[in-house]
Design an enzyme around this catalytic site. Structure first.
Site, PDB file in Angstrom:
ATOM      1  N   HIS A  72       0.987  -0.776  -0.273  1.00 49.14           N
ATOM      2  CA  HIS A  72       0.265   0.082  -0.053  1.00 49.14           C
ATOM      3  C   HIS A  72       0.896   1.169  -0.124  1.00 49.14           C
ATOM      4  O   HIS A  72       1.597   1.155   0.454  1.00 49.14           O
ATOM      5  CB  HIS A  72      -1.187   0.273   1.323  1.00 49.14           C
ATOM      6  CG  HIS A  72      -2.137   0.734   1.258  1.00 49.14           C
ATOM      7  ND1 HIS A  72      -1.976   2.670   1.541  1.00 49.14           N
ATOM      8  CD2 HIS A  72      -3.183   0.724   1.292  1.00 49.14           C
ATOM      9  CE1 HIS A  72      -3.393   3.195   0.805  1.00 49.14           C
ATOM     10  NE2 HIS A  72      -4.143   2.431   0.912  1.00 49.14           N
ATOM     11  N   ARG A 118      -1.792   1.665  -6.828  1.00 45.24           N
ATOM     12  CA  ARG A 118      -1.251   1.725  -6.306  1.00 45.24           C
ATOM     13  C   ARG A 118      -0.285   1.285  -6.506  1.00 45.24           C
ATOM     14  O   ARG A 118       1.154   1.782  -4.982  1.00 45.24           O
ATOM     15  CB  ARG A 118      -1.678   0.720  -4.632  1.00 45.24           C
ATOM     16  CG  ARG A 118      -2.159  -0.571  -5.062  1.00 45.24           C
ATOM     17  CD  ARG A 118      -2.793  -1.003  -4.102  1.00 45.24           C
ATOM     18  NE  ARG A 118      -4.618  -0.301  -3.741  1.00 45.24           N
ATOM     19  CZ  ARG A 118      -4.782  -1.442  -2.567  1.00 45.24           C
ATOM     20  NH1 ARG A 118      -4.803  -2.041  -2.042  1.00 45.24           N
ATOM     21  NH2 ARG A 118      -5.937  -0.336  -2.189  1.00 45.24           N
ATOM     22  N   GLU A 203      -6.685 -14.881   3.038  1.00 46.52           N
ATOM     23  CA  GLU A 203      -4.952 -14.592   1.749  1.00 46.52           C
ATOM     24  C   GLU A 203      -3.923 -15.830   1.833  1.00 46.52           C
ATOM     25  O   GLU A 203      -3.256 -15.258   1.370  1.00 46.52           O
ATOM     26  CB  GLU A 203      -4.594 -13.408   2.988  1.00 46.52           C
ATOM     27  CG  GLU A 203      -3.570 -12.360   2.213  1.00 46.52           C
ATOM     28  CD  GLU A 203      -2.979 -11.821   3.336  1.00 46.52           C
ATOM     29  OE1 GLU A 203      -2.450 -10.957   2.865  1.00 46.52           O
ATOM     30  OE2 GLU A 203      -3.994 -11.075   3.928  1.00 46.52           O
ATOM     31  N   SER A 217     -10.137  -5.101  -1.968  1.00 47.28           N
ATOM     32  CA  SER A 217     -11.758  -5.727  -1.429  1.00 47.28           C
ATOM     33  C   SER A 217     -12.229  -6.253  -2.181  1.00 47.28           C
ATOM     34  O   SER A 217     -13.198  -7.027  -1.758  1.00 47.28           O
ATOM     35  CB  SER A 217     -12.990  -3.885  -1.913  1.00 47.28           C
ATOM     36  OG  SER A 217     -12.791  -3.151  -1.086  1.00 47.28           O
TER      37      SER A 217
END
Length: 373
Positions: A72, A118, A203, A217
Site C-alpha cells: 500500500h 497503487r 489471504e 476489496s
C-alpha cells in the site's frame, strides 16, 4: 498440520499460554491470513506471520505466485508507532504526494499523477525515498476545506489527530508498507488444496482471483464465496472422511527452556529488515541473492533453536516467517520479468514472448532449485 499417507488429518494447536493439543480432523481449513509482517513496514496485524502458508507447504501442499506482494503506497509514518493505513480515497479526493521539501513528484512517474495505481505510486515513493535518503514523503489534502476532510475521512482524521497531526491544516508523513499476499496455497473452486483433507480460505490461499495484482476489496468477496464453497464441499463429503486415529501426546522431554529468548527477537528484526531492503517494492537479482544467503543462514539458526528449546508462540511465528521469506525469494528469482506487483530492475518489462505463467513451488521441486544463480 498432521499428515498420514499423504492426507491431512488435523493439526497440533498451541494456545497463548503455551499448552499444546493434538486435534484430529477429517477436514482442516486454513484461514490464517497472509505474511506481510515479514516486512519492516506493514499494514497487517502482528499475527499475519504466514503461519498457514508455511504449515501447508511443510505438510506437502503446493504454493503459487508468492512473489506478488502488494504494497500500500500510503501509511502514516511515525517513528516507533504502528503503521496506520491512509486510504487511497484521500488521493482520489485531491490529495497530493510531495517530497519533504514540498515538491510534487508523481507526474514524473505516471501521466495520471496522484491517481496512478497503487503499485506505481508505491514504487515512485520508494524511488524518491531512496534517492533522497528520506524517511518518508508527504501527503497533502490541506488545500481542501476542513469540513470536507472531516466529513469524508472522519476515521483517518481522528487517527491523525490522536498522533499529533491535523491533516486539515498540514501535510502528513507517509511511507509505503506491505499490505497483501496475493500468492498462497493453491486451491480449487471448492477451496480444497492439493493435499487431501486440507482447505484454504482467504489471504492464505491462491485461488486465482487476484492474479498478479489484487483489486481493492476483492479479497473480502473471495473470503465469502470460497468460505461457502468449502463448507458445502466438506458437508457433501463427510461420509468419505477417515475415522479418528490414536495419536501420541506431544512430547517435550528432550527439549529445555531457552536462556536466550533475545535470539528470537533479534532474528525476527533481522529477517524483516532483510526482506524490506532486498525483496521489497523494487528488486534486483543481486538483492535477491543477498536476501537468500541471509534467510538461509537464519533458517539454519532457527531450526537449531527449534530443535533444542521449548516451543513458544514467538518462535513458531519466526520459523513460519522465515519459511515464507524463502518461498517469496525463490518465486521472485524464478520470474525473469516485471509483472503486476513483482518489479525488478534487471527485467523492467513484462516478457511478451510467451503467455503469462504462474510460479509454482512444491516441497520436492524447491530442493532442486539453485538459488545462487
Amino acid at each position: 498440520l498432521i499428515t498420514v499417507d499423504g492426507e491431512c488429518l488435523g493439526g497440533i494447536v498451541q494456545a497463548q499460554g503455551g499448552e499444546r493439543r493434538i486435534v484430529w480432523a477429517g477436514s482442516t481449513i486454513l484461514s490464517a491470513g497472509g505474511g506481510c509482517q515479514l516486512f519492516r513496514e506493514s499494514t497487517n496485524p502482528a499475527v499475519a506471520t504466514g503461519d498457514g502458508i508455511s504449515a501447508a507447504y511443510r505438510a506437502g501442499a503446493t504454493v503459487r505466485d508468492l512473489e506478488f506482494v502488494q504494497f500500500h503506497p500510503t501509511v502514516l509514518y511515525l517513528a516507533g508507532a504502528s503503521r496506520k493505513l491512509i486510504s487511497e480515497a484521500v488521493r482520489g479526493e485531491g490529495g497530493r504526494l510531495l517530497l519533504p521539501d514540498g515538491t510534487p513528484f508523481m507526474e514524473r512517474f505516471d501521466e495520471r499523477g496522484n491517481l496512478a495505481p497503487r503499485d506505481i505510486v508505491a514504487r515512485a515513493i520508494d524511488h524518491e525515498m531512496k534517492r533522497l535518503g528520506a524517511e518518508y514523503v508527504l501527503l497533502d489534502i490541506s488545500h481542501k476545506p476542513a469540513p470536507f476532510i472531516k466529513e469524508h475521512f472522519p476515521t483517518i482524521y481522528a487517527r491523525c489527530r490522536e498522533l499529533g497531526y491535523d491533516m486539515a491544516m498540514e501535510p502528513i508523513p507517509v511511507v509505503p508498507a506491505a499490505h497483501y499476499t496475493c500468492g498462497g496455497v493453491i486451491t480449487d473452486l471448492n477451496g480444497q488444496t492439493d493435499l487431501p483433507g486440507l482447505y484454504a480460505i482467504g489471504e492464505v490461499a491462491c485461488t486465482g482471483m487476484h492474479g498478479a495484482n489484487r483489486m481493492a476489496s476483492n479479497s473480502l468477496l473471495e473470503c465469502l464465496v470460497f468460505g461457502v464453497a468449502a463448507s458445502e464441499h466438506i458437508t457433501a463429503t463427510l461420509d468419505d472422511t477417515l475415522a479418528p486415529l490414536a495419536l501420541p501426546p506431544w512430547d517435550e522431554s528432550r527439549v529445555r527452556d531457552s536462556d536466550e529468548e533475545v535470539v528470537v527477537s533479534h532474528n525476527w528484526d533481522e529477517l524483516r529488515r532483510c526482506m524490506w531492503n532486498y525483496v521489497g517494492i523494487v528488486r534486483t537479482d543481486k538483492r535477491l541473492q543477498r536476501a537468500w544467503r541471509r534467510v538461509d543462514l537464519l533458517q539454519q539458526e532457527i531450526q537449531e533453536y527449534y530443535s533444542h528449546f521449548t516451543v513458544s508462540n514467538d518462535l513458531l511465528e519466526l520459523r513460519n516467517l522465515a519459511q515464507v521469506a524463502a518461498l517469496i525469494i525463490r518465486s521472485a528469482q524464478l520470474r525473469k520479468e516485471s509483472r503486476g506487483l513483482h518489479f525488478t530492475l534487471d527485467y523492467p518489462e513484462a516478457d511478451t514472448r510467451k503467455p503469462p505463467t504462474d510460479t509454482i513451488l512444491t516441497p520436492e521441486q524447491s530442493q532442486d532449485i539453485d538459488l545462487a544463480m
